[in-house]
Design an enzyme around this catalytic site. Sequence first.
Site, PDB file in Angstrom:
ATOM      1  N   SER A   1       1.757 -10.698  -3.924  1.00  0.00           N
ATOM      2  CA  SER A   1       1.656 -10.504  -2.492  1.00  0.00           C
ATOM      3  C   SER A   1       3.031 -10.239  -1.908  1.00  0.00           C
ATOM      4  O   SER A   1       4.031 -10.740  -2.419  1.00  0.00           O
ATOM      5  CB  SER A   1       1.067 -11.765  -1.858  1.00  0.00           C
ATOM      6  OG  SER A   1       1.393 -11.836  -0.497  1.00  0.00           O
TER       7      SER A   1
ATOM      8  N   ARG B   1     -25.448  32.909  -1.680  1.00  0.00           N
ATOM      9  CA  ARG B   1     -24.299  31.983  -1.609  1.00  0.00           C
ATOM     10  C   ARG B   1     -24.268  31.485  -0.180  1.00  0.00           C
ATOM     11  O   ARG B   1     -24.355  32.284   0.750  1.00  0.00           O
ATOM     12  CB  ARG B   1     -22.975  32.658  -1.967  1.00  0.00           C
ATOM     13  CG  ARG B   1     -21.833  31.628  -2.112  1.00  0.00           C
ATOM     14  CD  ARG B   1     -20.473  32.250  -2.415  1.00  0.00           C
ATOM     15  NE  ARG B   1     -20.566  33.199  -3.502  1.00  0.00           N
ATOM     16  CZ  ARG B   1     -19.560  34.037  -3.856  1.00  0.00           C
ATOM     17  NH1 ARG B   1     -18.413  33.972  -3.217  1.00  0.00           N
ATOM     18  NH2 ARG B   1     -19.728  34.904  -4.839  1.00  0.00           N
TER      19      ARG B   1
END
Lengths: 437, 437, 437, 437
Positions: free
Chosen positions: A272, A311
């Site tokens: 930490s 497409r």
Amino acid sequence: MPDWGLLDPLSSPNSAATDDAAILTALVQTESALTLAWLDTGLAPDWVSTIDLDRVHLDRDAIAAGTRSGGNPVIPLVSQLRTHVDAVREGAGDWVHRGATSQDILDTALMLVASRALSISAVHLRATASDLAALAEKHRRTPMVGRTLTQHAAPITFGAKAATWLDGALAAEAALTAATTPVQLAGAVGTGGSFADLTGDPAAGARLRAAFAARLGLADAGRSWQAERSPVVSVASALALVIGALGRIATDVLVLARTEVGEVSEGSGGRSSAMPQKQNPTTAVLIRSAALQAPGLLATVHSGMLVEDERPSGAWHAEWLALRSLLRLAIEAAEATSTLVKSLVVDTERMSVNLDASFGLAWSEHAQSLLTRELGRAAASAIVSRAVAVTSNELSFGAALAAELDGRVIDLSPETIYPATDAVIDAALARFEGTTK
Amino acid sequence: MPDWGLLDPLSSPNSAATDDAAILTALVQTESALTLAWLDTGLAPDWVSTIDLDRVHLDRDAIAAGTRSGGNPVIPLVSQLRTHVDAVREGAGDWVHRGATSQDILDTALMLVASRALSISAVHLRATASDLAALAEKHRRTPMVGRTLTQHAAPITFGAKAATWLDGALAAEAALTAATTPVQLAGAVGTGGSFADLTGDPAAGARLRAAFAARLGLADAGRSWQAERSPVVSVASALALVIGALGRIATDVLVLARTEVGEVSEGSGGRSSAMPQKQNPTTAVLIRSAALQAPGLLATVHSGMLVEDERPSGAWHAEWLALRSLLRLAIEAAEATSTLVKSLVVDTERMSVNLDASFGLAWSEHAQSLLTRELGRAAASAIVSRAVAVTSNELSFGAALAAELDGRVIDLSPETIYPATDAVIDAALARFEGTTK
Amino acid sequence: MPDWGLLDPLSSPNSAATDDAAILTALVQTESALTLAWLDTGLAPDWVSTIDLDRVHLDRDAIAAGTRSGGNPVIPLVSQLRTHVDAVREGAGDWVHRGATSQDILDTALMLVASRALSISAVHLRATASDLAALAEKHRRTPMVGRTLTQHAAPITFGAKAATWLDGALAAEAALTAATTPVQLAGAVGTGGSFADLTGDPAAGARLRAAFAARLGLADAGRSWQAERSPVVSVASALALVIGALGRIATDVLVLARTEVGEVSEGSGGRSSAMPQKQNPTTAVLIRSAALQAPGLLATVHSGMLVEDERPSGAWHAEWLALRSLLRLAIEAAEATSTLVKSLVVDTERMSVNLDASFGLAWSEHAQSLLTRELGRAAASAIVSRAVAVTSNELSFGAALAAELDGRVIDLSPETIYPATDAVIDAALARFEGTTK
Amino acid sequence: MPDWGLLDPLSSPNSAATDDAAILTALVQTESALTLAWLDTGLAPDWVSTIDLDRVHLDRDAIAAGTRSGGNPVIPLVSQLRTHVDAVREGAGDWVHRGATSQDILDTALMLVASRALSISAVHLRATASDLAALAEKHRRTPMVGRTLTQHAAPITFGAKAATWLDGALAAEAALTAATTPVQLAGAVGTGGSFADLTGDPAAGARLRAAFAARLGLADAGRSWQAERSPVVSVASALALVIGALGRIATDVLVLARTEVGEVSEGSGGRSSAMPQKQNPTTAVLIRSAALQAPGLLATVHSGMLVEDERPSGAWHAEWLALRSLLRLAIEAAEATSTLVKSLVVDTERMSVNLDASFGLAWSEHAQSLLTRELGRAAASAIVSRAVAVTSNELSFGAALAAELDGRVIDLSPETIYPATDAVIDAALARFEGTTK
């Protein structure tokens, strides 16, 4: 160098297989494979074998600019490739991207990257499965409490839990194995018409596709999936399942690693920035975080199925980043889980202490089942309920039960559950063994 | 009667297989199958065969109330079932839910409902595939324009397009076929310990699970998946793929049905409450709407993989409604697509008109491919680009091209594309035929 | 340099505000602001003003490596910053990251990046709104057909349509304006305890937070949101709304740009790698593709709300990339929409032709409303339905209606709809004007 | 009666405000409000006030059937309403649905249902906030350990934790308050043209919309949002934020309720069907499960923004069920959280025991901050690290620290953190008080 992993703690070195450089390489390899496919099918003159796309020095800025104007990176890439090879031999550029549309190349290159990512993930999954099998075997007789809905429920062994983690790893492996990564090659509108036109042979498209697939080591689905995206969705589904299955292992580890539970810890946890005493289960946290990202990404890939025309106007483009993220997360999660499992520290004593912490109450279902066999459910339930009601830190459930049974002692030792948990472990190990052949 | 389909236009009669009545029935059938499994394995006395759970009249309000307090519907259901059968024969209740936990029953019942929903969807998909195969064959020589990114691109045939729809239907079928629906049976903490305790036989759990699966016609995965949810995720993934594949067909239909395009219409469209002249492609709209709902639901099921402990604190519960919605949408979308395809009206003349509307420009890629074969890409591209540049409503592309070629006429008739489109159609039909055997 | 935008066509130069360099800069600026906040509150000695974090040369590889082991980039960053400033003046490092936890810094830095991204997006949105207002005004009298469910419905004007696009842009602006980007500063467990301990003043935490916010130009929410993530979710929701509102404009443009519709086109569309004649609406396609990605990303950020403890085991980490992607897509979509709108080519003649293409049938609802006013709904509906039924390419709806009305001619000219569409446009323009003050 | 809550444990009685009956009622009320709006604006003859739609007996089966064919429930509903009122007075049906399109009615009815659901949720949120404020005050001096990444981090008070829960409840309330629920009324293509045609007054549409909103108690956005869905997305975002904020409280409770942690429990937990001793935190589990469902539903509503034309081909229809689910989950989660908080049992002794369980190590950051103030970071860190390293179950951190400090004792009692935690609590209570005025 926009994104190099600052917000993706697991990315380095796991992103090498999926980063833009990898994709650009795959795009070039795909174009190269197409050129070679023309040769392999006897549809190109021999000199085409001298075209060397891999050596072309690419102008990345021009590709980026062209990607914006054309809407995909293949258009500017092909332009550069053709210019370079034409400079070596006039007309060589004719054999680059010949008959293809940009979607053919990008779809195939992403499948190539996917195929490699699946392989890398599979290696890590195999190591994970192997380590989990060893863990299940090693802790075959390590009793611990099973928990449901956050509460102590009934005894299990850590081996049995590890066996279910193994089940997850094997399910993930099976999903990877079932995933196929086909090439896409069909020209502008998915019919392969350009190949027929360029050769005079209507079968040329199918022949080229087969050769293209062979060159790339990808599958030939026997069809175009330009507008039918189930192949992409299938790969994405497999990846999300892999990430989720691994995320479940991490999620389970995180509960066991809680300070109050303390049954497992990571071999080397994270520190930490504020608290000197902390050892964080960082790897498990990051795997779980990967798994929290997968469902949304999968949803995006699924949205891409709604294709109109030959497409679509956006659905295809929306797939790319989500698919790449899933590939990356799968590799990352697989590698990290392999690390997590290999270095997992198991505190068997703490498991034992926790199991005993509720004065034996975790054995009440076991006792009730045993007594039901003998006395029927109603009588058994009444006896056990009375014993449960008087159990306290001064009177164990076992003692309370004995009092209800006029002194008869029911065996509430871990040995009584091993036959069942061994069966769970044996079945999982047998499945694992079955996959190693 | 809270929700009867007011906001789900496709629901009736498609919800019958997935509604609460169907699930309640499945729960009872699941409990019944468990009781019978005890008999089938020789672990229960013969009189247990007289227990008849199907006839029990259930108090739905009590189940609803018990569902809230216990967190799932099995607890109150079992209580009612036991009370009823105990009233017929004392002790009969002991053989109801024997050794099981509520998750065993609910997981299995949902798989039973899923299995049925998959079958129903499969029937509709088969009909759809068959009709699409016929459509592809029928329109083998129906030219139309292929479109990419919303623009006219190059000619195809409607048969070729229908063949890609067939590809989608076959991919959906394959996903359904690959989906397995296993029973879950392992007691409180997934080890099958209760079955061992109730019988003295550690193998009893596995034997009962096999018998349970056989009774229900479900698979036996050889393991518990109480906390390893890949079986649920796999089913959900298959369902989402099915819905998406059908949604793509509907999405494509919707473009073709636009007033300006007019190439297809629904046999019997919906009316408007405001506009007298309108015929809406309602069925396609609703299929597409189903497909827009699937990705989010799938994401929710995926979230359910992150299981801690032997039963998690919410992840399991979050699966239920999302899975049921996917099952329902799959049936609905499959039935509706079957209707859509069967009644689709194809306007072949309009297809022809649209193809010709851009003065032949849709043939430019075809021409360029043909010329590239002959003259190389650079020359071909230059010629075609010049012809494109001068094409207008007064000068067709074909004429402009002929002018560039000193009067030589390139064949730009639909016949030139049939070899390629026939190959696409033939391949799809062959795959379809392969699945009918 | 893993990802530089190869799969994100809109990214360059739009990613500069959100890329890893921007985030690293923001992290350093955040640490710097914290150091200055100590000074601003009179809690640090004056010499602290000489600490210059912006000049520190950072070792990116070490940050990447530290990110993996610590789980976030702040830990290794702080280590480097402290080492560097300590080298300049011993003890200077004490004033770097003083009292903070890594989450304070990362949360705040992401809000700083968000704040800048929101500003950039807002500039593009303003330009878009302004151009849309001009478009609505310019095409106030440009009739076109309104379409519902893909079908011709009733006449509108293009100005009225542009006004609803403007509504969307204004809604997006309002969402951005309402989004607040607060600092996070509360130490290890969100209580600000470290600040109290380091100063002896329980109010120090609140004072420092206010000064920190002032230095960064961010909001002070008056609280810690370390474990209560609604501020992040609110920002993400606003971003997704922006992207969606712009995606709707693009989606609408894409329909109008279809070859058969042809009512709008992009000023400079994209080219095809296969088809020489094509002009693709690339910008609209890419905006739409951004909008297809947003819902899944938002879902991921929402998943991050489920925080346990004072910092969760994965939920926080899962937010980062999804939030960054939303920021990037918002900038990209806003910039691209601004381009799209500014360069949109409107074909008013085609609009007119399309409106007339269905022989006047688009006027049937208009006629029915007019006649209903006079004759009641039943009579009006009967008359109009009969006229609709006989309308054909040889008999216009207007003529058919006149025949039904014994020769009386109903005015079916565009002028008849302008009063209504002008009201729509005026109202939108008034709202726009209201936002320019 | 397809779905009555079997798979939604929290639904009864919470579904009454959102079920199909409620929506059907809202649809009728919406039509009724439109008829009255014609009167209120002086645009209908007085006798129209005698039309009574609320009394019409509706044929639900016909509505269901009509919903399928027309694609939404309004078309068959209007048909029934008109038939009934026409039977009472000829021509009365002309004043039903006058000028409206079905989307006007369905959008508005769903906003009406939403408005009511928001109010119900707000009542529960207010109760929850009030109880949380009391909890924060009551436990102002109840020390407990703060946890990050599953590990003990540093001391907090339960009051401070409850204050952050209160922050979440207030953030949820603020989101509800900011949500607006406008009517939609603009006819077939969103221009209000029908109202102009039916009245000859171009301002009639705006006047009717205002009157319509007033009758229903909904907002008038001054525009049509038929095709611009940010109003729906805004409501859905607020709902998801509410559900997530409550889900976070439940998630935090679930960790604290773990058997090994044992710091809180539900007043009356759920029972197990298999385990006699269990008390499950059922309510928290179900709230968390609601929160796991919200992100996917929100994603679906967001997908609905991509609208083409004046009404889209599926995007609108896809919103309905997802929005309804969010409304339902918000009510359910709010009601359940109110119950959860009200009946939460807090074990302050267990909190104290857990805090002390790590031999004082949870105080190391506190000690380090205190010493840093005095000695600088380097010296403080060195001292604390040495003390941490030798802390064990035989030597507390406090004692180890004293040894490092030559016997000087640092106060590591809970009193030392109260100034900071009180500030957190006071600020939250002040915000709460600010909302009660």
